[in-house]
Scaffold this motif. Structure first.
Motif: not given
Length: 404
Positions: A93-116
């Motif tokens: 039904s996602c193909l017929h009735y637009a039953l779909e949602a999403f998000e947008g996020m980002k992951a970063y590497i800081d100066d101490n090589d940690r994921i944020r």
């Protein structure tokens, strides 16, 4: 010790059960549990592009997070596996009735090589809100973030180690229910894919021009303009191309104010819109449309409003305002600057608005005619970017991914 996120503002228990057209409350179903996560490493790692060749949304990492739900079981065991196409029934039904949602996020590497990550709990809350709008099952945000943390650890080498670069994350939820009929989904897939990206403005700010259009309406009262549903975005493609054909970068969405024969300003492109002006009382004021159900509650929008209110330098207003107010501020030389705000660009300076066949110039920096962004937009961009990369601590917005 990892601080637990407050992501349970919405009920995350599965309450969907459809039988014979009757909605019922089923027995307790399985909830999302990160302890059941399995990880399958790819045997054929992809070649990574050089940083200067990265294009937004074009290249994807080696692995993805995949979680399925059915209305007779609940959330199945989450899995991280090699990035791959998945089979879907043509009747889904996602193909017929637009039953779909999403998000947008980002992951970063800081100066101490940690994921944020930057304020990820807000993305999770918004995605659950989108799920509720689609009558999808919602999920435990803390458990989802634990699964996302594991995906980022697996994909660590895909996170660019350069300021301004990041790994874009696209959580998506779709109905996989094979049924041609407008009905609640009986099966759902929640997944996350990752894409390395460079700065939105690799050579510095590039101001945009806007076409204020009274031809199209992006969202309306009682609708789902405040949800991140795919159905809110597909219909914007044609208006955007029409704006481009007239020489404008983006379209500025309006909503009719029938009572006053005017138009309310809502959003710009896929971003929240801000104006910084001197109001009629002579006060400097940053104004944006309120969260009235037609406006997407952007994470960057909220971050900007929180920051400037903490600064306390000028008036900050969330209220309906019209094109007449915008044009009047420009003509009376009270407009100081304007910008859009969103995850991709953080801020996008505006230098021109087209309205009813006439172009109106928007100042960028009155003190520097060569500037490509106003002082407020520039300060907000640099402040938020520094918080995202952990260069500046602020309200625990930048979340370090725990690694053992």
């Amino acid at each position: 010790m990892l601080n637990r996120f407050i992501c349970r503002g919405l009920h995350h228990h599965s309450i969907r059960c459809v039988s014979g057209g009757v909605t019922q409350v089923p027995p307790k179903l399985n909830e999302l549990n990160h302890n059941m996560l399995t990880i399958e490493q790819t045997a054929t790692p992809k070649q990574k592009s050089p940083y200067d060749q990265l294009k937004f949304g074009k290249e994807f990492s080696d692995h993805m997070l995949d979680i399925n739900w059915t209305n007779d079981y609940g959330w199945q065991d989450p899995a991280i596996h090699p990035y791959a196409s998945f089979a879907i029934d043509p009747a889904a039904s996602c193909l017929h009735y637009a039953l779909e949602a999403f998000e947008g996020m980002k992951a970063y590497i800081d100066d101490n090589d940690r994921i944020r990550l930057f304020r990820p709990e807000l993305n999770v809350q918004r995605m659950n809100s989108s799920c509720e709008a689609l009558f999808f099952p919602t999920f435990d945000g803390d458990e989802f973030l634990q699964c996302l943390f594991e995906l980022l650890k697996v994909e660590r080498s895909w996170i660019p180690k350069k300021h301004g670069f990041s790994l874009y994350l696209r959580p998506t939820v779709i109905s996989t229910h094979p049924f041609i009929g407008v009905a609640a989904a009986e099966s759902v897939k929640l997944y996350v894919i990752c894409s390395p990206v460079g700065p939105y403005y690799p050579e510095g700010f590039k101001p945009v021009s806007l076409l204020a259009s009274d031809k199209y309406v992006r969202a309306w009262p009682g609708g789902v303009g405040n949800k991140k549903l795919g159905s809110n975005y597909g219909p914007t493609i044609r208006p955007q191309h029409e704006a481009a054909s007239l020489g404008y970068t983006q379209i500025m969405w309006l909503f009719p104010d029938r009572q006053n024969d005017d138009y309310f300003v809502s959003e710009v492109g896929t971003m929240n819109q801000f104006f910084f002006w001197k109001n009629k009382d002579g006060e400097q004021e940053l104004i944006t449309a309120p969260l009235d159900g037609t406006i997407l509650p952007g994470v960057t929008r909220d971050s900007i409003l929180t920051l400037v209110r903490d600064w306390g330098r000028f008036k900050v207003t969330e209220r309906p305002f019209t094109m007449s107010e915008v044009i009047e501020a420009i003509e009376e030389d009270r407009m100081l600057e304007s910008f859009g705000a969103g995850t991709a660009a953080i801020v996008s300076p505006v230098n021109r608005i087209g309205w009813k066949g006439k172009d109106y110039a928007i100042p960028l920096d009155r003190e520097d005619p060569n500037a490509n962004a106003g002082p407020l937009a520039t300060e907000l961009f640099n402040t938020i970017l520094d918080i995202q990369y952990g260069k500046k601590e602020y309200k625990n917005w930048s979340v370090i991914v725990p690694e053992k």
